[in-house]
Design an enzyme around this catalytic site. Structure first.
Site, mmCIF file in Angstrom:
data_model
loop_
_atom_site.group_PDB
_atom_site.id
_atom_site.type_symbol
_atom_site.label_atom_id
_atom_site.label_comp_id
_atom_site.label_asym_id
_atom_site.label_seq_id
_atom_site.Cartn_x
_atom_site.Cartn_y
_atom_site.Cartn_z
ATOM 1 C CD GLU A 28 -1.829 -0.547 -4.001
ATOM 2 O OE1 GLU A 28 -3.354 0.292 -5.244
ATOM 3 O OE2 GLU A 28 -1.758 -1.136 -5.057
ATOM 4 C CE LYS A 162 -6.103 -10.854 -9.169
ATOM 5 N NZ LYS A 162 -5.865 -8.642 -8.565
HETATM 6 N N1 PSU Z 1 -4.497 -5.917 -9.161
HETATM 7 C C1 PSU Z 1 -4.792 -6.008 -7.716
HETATM 8 N N2 PSU Z 1 -5.274 -5.479 -6.523
HETATM 9 C C2 PSU Z 1 -5.346 -4.108 -7.065
HETATM 10 C C3 PSU Z 1 -5.093 -3.463 -8.333
HETATM 11 C C4 PSU Z 1 -4.376 -3.910 -9.280
HETATM 12 O O1 PSU Z 1 -4.594 -7.565 -7.612
HETATM 13 O O2 PSU Z 1 -6.028 -3.443 -6.594
HETATM 14 C C5 PSU Z 1 -4.825 -2.141 -8.428
HETATM 15 C C6 PSU Z 1 -3.769 -1.453 -8.288
HETATM 16 O O3 PSU Z 1 -3.174 -0.226 -6.953
HETATM 17 C C7 PSU Z 1 -2.262 -1.175 -9.539
HETATM 18 C C8 PSU Z 1 -3.215 -0.602 -10.239
HETATM 19 O O4 PSU Z 1 -1.870 0.034 -9.394
HETATM 20 O O5 PSU Z 1 -5.088 -1.225 -9.927
HETATM 21 C C9 PSU Z 1 -3.509 -0.641 -11.677
HETATM 22 O O6 PSU Z 1 -4.963 -0.211 -12.251
HETATM 23 P P1 PSU Z 1 -4.724 -0.203 -14.027
HETATM 24 O O7 PSU Z 1 -4.398 -1.748 -14.739
HETATM 25 O O8 PSU Z 1 -5.542 0.626 -14.817
HETATM 26 O O9 PSU Z 1 -2.953 0.535 -14.242
#
Ligand code: PSU
Ligand code: MN
Length: 306
Positions: A28, A162
């Site tokens: 990603e 996390k």
């Molecule tokens: N968790 C992490 N690092 C990240 C993300 C999540 O430890 O970079 C990023 C990923 O791209 C995940 C996104 O898909 O955040 C989720 O965002 P939201 O909670 O807005 O859906």
């Protein structure tokens, strides 16, 4: 191999690998643009690709650039994603808008899964997936990553979630959605920075071959949707739960005080945790992504061999 989907732009290397049946690992780009600071973000992105090649697979980092969904990126693309202020964080809902406007977008787990599936890539490596946020009973903040896991046939290798999220509710939600959550070599669901979350993993598998066999069984049975493979951070790189949870509570309080919500929540929290830990969380984050890349390449190899 069918012709690639006409909307997608593949690198020569990825096109060749798809054609030859060489294992491929999707990656990603939100983690690059919104998950880590420069220059560690571009260093991480480059190193992850190196590890995947070393393990005998082809990396395919995914993003939307100038409105084109790109499957596989070069060094200049990675640098742009790592430095430009014009890169939005795009989830599944944002894909059509970004493509039709010709904009750039860094893809989350959800939108990367969708584009990987469109390209025919069944294995995807990241750091952490999104989930049910703490307080979701009021904010309704549940990541679209969970929705996508329920409907798109891609295995996602992460280090768990996390505790910026409600881990228990995230696991409940994945159960409701019919998404298998498989811990690699442990009974414990890992909590990203730490190996321990206090939650038992629903399933455990011990080898990449077993994981590949389970993916194949799922899809053979017509059970559409993804598989969440959770791989604990190596012991040497772990931040103990008791230590990191205090910091996460602080970051959450700071977020509430600033009134930050929606798609900005996760990037804010990740950045704030790096600040509060003076970069220690960043070191751990990079280590776990590298660890996931190795496992992901091994799973891709086993799956391609079936
Ligand atoms: N968790 C992490 N690092 C990240 C993300 C999540 O430890 O970079 C990023 C990923 O791209 C995940 C996104 O898909 O955040 C989720 O965002 P939201 O909670 O807005 O859906
Ligand atoms: Mn959200």
């Amino acid at each position: 191999m069918n012709a690639p989907h006409p909307e997608l732009v593949l690198t020569e290397e990825v096109a060749q690998a798809l054609n030859d049946g060489t294992p491929i690992v999707a990656l990603e780009s939100t983690i690059i643009s919104h998950g880590m600071p420069f220059p560690q973000n571009v260093e991480m992105a480059t190193e992850v690709e190196r590890i995947i090649r070393e393990e005998g697979a082809v990396p395919a980092t995914i993003a939307v650039l100038a409105g084109r969904p790109r499957i596989g990126l070069d060094g200049d693309d990675l640098h742009l994603l790592a430095t430009s202020p014009d890169i939005s964080k795009i989830s599944t809902r944002d894909l059509a808008y970004t493509v039709s406007k010709g904009h750039h977008g860094a893809t989350t787990v959800a939108s990367t899964m969708r584009l990987a599936a469109l390209a025919g890539i069944p294995v995807f490596v990241t750091g952490g997936i999104g989930g049910v946020h703490r307080g979701a009973e009021r904010s309704y903040d549940v990541s679209a990553d969970l929705t996508e896991l329920s409907r798109t046939n891609v295995a996602v290798i992460s280090a768990g979630v996390k505790s910026i999220l409600d881990i228990g509710l995230t696991l409940e939600s994945l159960e409701t959605l019919g998404v298998p959550v498989v811990a690699y070599g442990t009974d414990e669901f890992p909590a990203f920075f730490s190996r321990i979350s206090g939650h038992t993993a629903p399933m455990t598998l011990g080898t990449p071959a077993e994981i590949a066999a389970m993916m194949a069984a799922k899809w053979r049975l017509g059970l559409s949707g993804g598989v969440a493979i959770v791989n604990p951070i190596p012991e040497a790189d772990e931040i103990p739960a008791a230590e990191i949870n205090v910091i996460i509570d602080q970051a959450l309080a700071d977020m509430d005080a600033k009134g930050i919500r929606g798609k900005d929540a996760t990037p804010f929290l990740l950045g704030r945790i790096v600040e509060i830990t003076n970069g220690a969380s960043l070191t751990a984050n990079i280590a776990l992504v590298n660890n996931n890349a190795r496992l992901g390449a091994q799973v891709a190899r086993e799956f391609a061999a079936l």
